[in-house]
Each structure stands twice: as structure tokens, then as C-alpha cells.
Design an enzyme around this catalytic site. Structure first.
Site, short mmCIF file in Angstrom:
data_model
loop_
_atom_site.label_atom_id
_atom_site.label_comp_id
_atom_site.label_asym_id
_atom_site.label_seq_id
_atom_site.Cartn_x
_atom_site.Cartn_y
_atom_site.Cartn_z
N GLU A 198 9.61 -3.65 13.33
CA GLU A 198 9.60 -2.64 12.31
C GLU A 198 8.26 -1.69 12.48
O GLU A 198 7.24 -2.40 12.55
CB GLU A 198 9.54 -3.18 10.61
N LYS A 202 -1.21 -7.60 -8.60
CA LYS A 202 -2.14 -7.62 -7.68
C LYS A 202 -1.71 -6.56 -6.67
O LYS A 202 -0.79 -6.64 -5.94
CB LYS A 202 -2.11 -9.06 -6.85
N SER A 220 5.49 -7.18 4.21
CA SER A 220 6.29 -7.46 5.44
C SER A 220 7.22 -8.69 5.48
O SER A 220 6.83 -9.58 4.70
CB SER A 220 5.44 -7.53 6.59
N CYS A 278 9.84 1.54 3.60
CA CYS A 278 10.81 0.23 3.83
C CYS A 278 12.35 1.08 4.09
O CYS A 278 13.25 0.09 4.61
CB CYS A 278 10.62 -0.80 3.09
N PHE A 302 0.70 -1.28 -0.02
CA PHE A 302 -0.14 -0.04 -0.05
C PHE A 302 0.88 1.17 -0.15
O PHE A 302 0.20 2.52 -0.34
CB PHE A 302 -0.97 0.18 1.27
N GLU A 333 -5.16 -4.17 -1.67
CA GLU A 333 -6.62 -3.76 -1.82
C GLU A 333 -6.81 -2.37 -1.18
O GLU A 333 -7.95 -2.01 -1.17
CB GLU A 333 -7.32 -4.86 -1.29
N ARG A 334 -6.04 -2.12 -0.29
CA ARG A 334 -6.13 -0.53 0.33
C ARG A 334 -6.37 0.62 -0.55
O ARG A 334 -6.85 1.57 -0.30
CB ARG A 334 -5.08 -0.23 1.35
#
Length: 494
Positions: A380, A172, A225, A280, A148, A175-176
Site C-alpha cells: 500500500e 486517541k 495500517s 484507504c 492522520f 499525534e501528527r
């Protein structure tokens, strides 16, 4: 509410199926619905991409490159619309979203060099009358699963290069914030890309598992993640797919006694709190060498934080926006609370930002006296939280960095060239900055960390990206002279 569907075979489509809400993080209110692809929709998309592959792989590479040139022009032409989509569904401030898009466009520019990147190698007369050459051939249907936090840039790390190498691609996105990917797909079609070469399916775990388990998809590039990255890598590798899975990070900055502390403080503020720390490559830990350096640096950081502004994406005067969901906001706040309970000092507490009652906002937070056994250090956090650790030497700081499970990015602030060179040579981290707090490689290098920040042998985009999306074939050819025939030989050829 508007429904965001899929982009398959050159068309947007909204088949019946499960849906979930898409929130505006700045208001906390749902504004759209996103369709979640079923396994059947994934299967149909793979068939579409397979059917398009045979013709696309044989399309001259110069023609593929021209489509990418057109695509680059359209991205620049529609930049404001893309930036607005990023802001509406992610909350990223307009100037930050513009930077994200520009870094994505740079990867399209790199893909435009496909004729040079894919030309292979040739050697005449490797033996008597024998020539040899190698070429880079596409894999087939490849997939990308993106996070996202960079709805434009990270997909642009993947599909331009994969497509220009002759593959067909299924994206893909998160979806957020699904709308940006659909918009990019429409621009690619306008640029001249044939239907079925690039497809977007929105979905959740059901769609991801269907892509990973299907033997017709040959490679997967993932960013997310570490626990999920490791699972994706294991799942994909077990089915013989190529996989590059980029995971989590805990990026450290070492501040030496000889550093320009004013400059270091300014750089750290941007690197820690830009995009609400949802990067990240965000610098989330400062290792200050010496208590005097730590005291002065904390004072400068605290002073600098007084002027930071969180707010809506549409106001370029704001420095950063909200977090992506209420659940994530609560998780970040929980790490701040745990740091306090573990004995750290909360210098600036952003858990109740003034005037930001709506939405998923968390203010910039500064924590001092953090130690490596604290949960807030080990995890994190992925939020606007900067932690300060106090160390006695550069060697102690490097040991702490090397002992962490992540090895994504790091940097050192110093005026000492010898220290900087030693640091860059010996630190166990994949991306290193010398007085550069966000050492994100440019598009013609490659991006990736070490240790549990990357699963797979090749990094993302750049030269490694070409290798990831192609496989080398080497041909050795001989045409015997007329009337000359060799006898039988049982020796290994040399």
C-alpha cells in the site's frame, strides 16, 4: 511554540510530560508541540470516563440525540475553522477538507436518529401470559484510535454513535495532527455534553498500549495500517475487548473495453491523486482489459495529469497537497524507484515537483506495465502514485484483485450491466463501485473491507456501528395470575 495538550473531564490540560513536534507539511517546518500522554494520564482519563458513565447511560436517549443535533449545528457553524486546522496540520486542500468534514457530519446526522436506532423489539404473549423484549445497552468506556489522513471524518465515524448509544468515549487521535480532535471536543461541550463523557488524549504507543491493556475499556475502534491493525486486534481480543480494526488497502479499478474512457480517466485522476493518495479508499491500480484500452487510457491519464496542481491548502485552485512527513515522502519515492528497477515504465515522474522545494510534496506519478510480483504493486504505497496493469480479460483482472491480501475497495468501469452484476456478485472485496471510483458507503450503511483490510466481525459506523457500541439484552417476563401457581417442571420450556 504552542503546546497541544489533552481534553479531559471537560477541560483542556497540559500536564508535564514528553512532547514532540507537529509539522506543517506544506512548509516542512514544526509549528506546534503535542503532549504525549503517559500511562498515568491514561489511567486518570479512564477513571474520569468511568465516573461519567453511570449517569450518562441513564440519560434519556432523546436528550442524547438533542445534544447531537446541537453538535451538528456547531460543526456547520465552525466549518471554516475545522477546515483550516485540517489544512495546517495535514496539508489537505480546503475543498477536500470540506468534503471530509461533510462526510463526518453525515455520521452525526445518523447518530441523531438514536431514539429509533435503540428502541429495541417487543413481543407480547410469546407464551401464555409471557412477554419478551430486547433492548440495546451501552458497553461502558470505549476508545477510538484514529489515523492522520482524516483528522475530522474518522473520529466522527466513531464517537457520535458511541456516545449517543450511552457509552463514554476516549479518543486517541494521530499525534501528527492533534488539534482538530481538541476542537471537536470543545464543540461537544458547547453542545451540552456532560463533562467526562468525551475525552481526548494525545500520545504515541505508550498511550495506545495503556488503553488496550486496561480491562476497564470495553471496546476499541482502530483505523491504520494492516500490521498495526492486526496487532491492535490481537492485543484487544486477548483482553476480552470488542475490536474493529480497519487496516490497509490496495484498491483496484477494472476498465473494460466498452467503458467511457474519457469519464474513466477523469474519475481515476481524482480517485488516485486526491488528498495526495493518502486515503484507504484511493484507487492506486488500474487493470486495463486489452492493450488497446491500456494504450488509450494511459494517453488520456498522461494528458489529464498535465493540468494537476499540487500546493498549499489555502489555495482552492490546487488539486492536492503534500504528504504528511518527510519520511513518508521518501518511502513513496522509494516505491517509485523500485517499480522502475523492476521493469515498469514511469510515464509521469512526480519525485521532483517543480516549484515545490519546501515541504513534503510529491507530484502525481503514473507507472505503466506493472506486474503483480513487483514490490510497488504488493504494498500500500499511500501516495500520489497510479499504477497500470495490462490484462487480457475481466476474469484475469478479477483473479488479480482476489489474490491480493487486501480487500478494501474496488470498482469497474463498464457499460455492460451483465458484467457489472457478475463483478459485484463475485469479487472478494468489501466495498464495490460500478462506475463509482470511491465507493465509500453513506452514513446509514457501514464501512469496511474484507481479508486483511479489516480485523473484527463488524464494520464501522451505520447499522454495524450501533451493534458494535451496544450489547443486546433480552428479557422474558411473566406475572402469574392471582392464586395460580405452577407445579415443578423438568422439561425444557417451549
Amino acid at each position: 511554540m504552542k503546546v497541544v495538550g489533552h481534553f479531559i473531564n471537560g477541560e483542556t490540560c497540559t500536564p508535564k510530560g514528553r512532547m514532540q513536534e507537529v509539522f506543517n507539511p506544506a512548509t516542512g517546518e514544526p509549528e506546534k508541540l503535542v503532549l504525549l500522554a503517559s500511562a498515568q494520564t491514561v489511567n486518570e482519563t479512564i477513571v474520569t470516563a468511568q465516573n461519567a458513565f453511570s449517569e450518562w447511560r441513564n440519560t434519556p436517549v432523546s436528550k442524547r440525540a438533542r445534544i447531537m443535533f446541537n453538535f451538528k449545528h456547531l460543526l456547520e457553524q465552525h466549518a471554516e475553522e475545522i477546515i483550516a486546522l485540517i489544512g495546517a496540520e495535514h496539508g489537505k486542500i480546503s475543498h477536500d477538507a470540506a468534503g471530509e468534514l461533510q462526510r463526518g457530519i453525515e455520521n452525526v446526522e445518523f447518530a441523531c436518529g438514536a431514539p429509533q436506532l435503540l428502541k429495541g423489539e417487543h413481543t407480547k404473549n410469546v407464551g401464555p401470559g409471557i412477554d419478551a423484549w430486547s433492548e440495546f445497552q451501552p458497553l461502558g468506556v470505549v476508545t477510538g484510535i484514529t489515523p492522520f489522513n482524516f483528522p475530522a471524518m474518522v473520529p466522527l465515524w466513531m464517537f457520535p454513535l458511541a456516545i449517543v448509544c450511552g457509552n463514554t468515549f476516549i479518543l486517541k487521535p494521530s499525534e501528527r495532527n492533534p488539534s482538530c480532535a481538541i476542537f471537536l471536543a470543545r464543540l461537544l461541550k458547547e453542545a451540552g455534553l456532560p463533562d467526562g463523557v468525551f475525552n481526548v488524549i494525545n500520545g504515541d504507543k505508550e498511550a495506545v498500549d495503556a488503553l488496550l491493556n486496561d480491562e476497564r475499556t470495553k471496546a476499541v475502534s482502530f483505523v491504520g495500517s494492516t500490521p498495526v491493525a492486526e496487532s491492535v486486534y490481537t492485543q484487544a481480543s486477548a483482553r476480552g475487548k470488542r475490536c474493529q480494526a480497519l487496516g490497509g488497502a490496495k484498491n483496484h479499478a477494472i476498465v473494460m473495453p466498452d467503458a467511457d474512457l474519457d469519464n474513466a480517466a477523469n474519475q481515476l485522476l481524482g480517485a488516485a491523486f486526491g488528498s495526495s493518495g493518502e486515503r484507504c479508499m484511493a484507487l492506486s491500480v488500474v487493470l486495463a482489459v486489452g492493450d488497446d484500452v491500456a494504450d488509450r487510457l494511459v494517453d488520456k491519464l498522461q494528458t489529464g495529469m498535465l493540468g494537476l496542481k499540487a500546493g498549499h491548502c489555502s489555495d482552492p485552485a490546487n488539486d492536492f497537497g503534500p504528504l504528511i512527513t518527510q519520511q513518508h515522502k521518501d518511502k513513496v519515492a522509494g516505491y517509485i524507484a523500485s517499480a522502475a528497477s523492476d521493469g515498469a515504465h514511469i510515464v509521469v515522474d512526480g519525485r521532483e515537483p517543480e516549484g515545490l522545494d519546501e515541504g513534503f510534496f510529491l507530484g502525481a506519478t503514473l507507472i505503466d506495465n506493472v506486474t503483480s510480483d513487483m514490490a510497488s504493486y504488493q504494498a500500500e504505497i499511500f501516495g500520489p502514485v497510479l499504477q497500470v496493469m495490462r490484462v487480457e480479460s475481466m476474469q484475469e483482472a478479477m483473479r488479480i484483485v482476489d489474490e491480493h491480501e487486501f480487500g478494501n475497495g474496488t470498482c469497474i468501469f463498464t457499460r455492460d450491466g451483465e458484467a457489472a452484476r457478475y463483478f459485484s456478485d463475485h469479487i472478494e472485496v468489501g466495498m464495490v463501485g460500478i462506475n463509482v471510483p470511491l465507493p465509500v458507503p453513506v452514513a446509514y450503511h457501514s464501512f469496511g473491507g474484507w481479508k486483511r483490510s479489516l480485523f473484527g466481525d463488524l464494520h464501522a459506523y451505520g447499522p454495524d456501528g450501533v451493534r458494535f457500541y451496544t450489547r443486546r439484552k433480552t428479557i422474558t417476563q411473566r406475572w402469574p395470575s392471582s392464586g395460580v401457581r405452577d407445579g415443578v417442571s423438568f422439561s425444557f420450556p417451549s
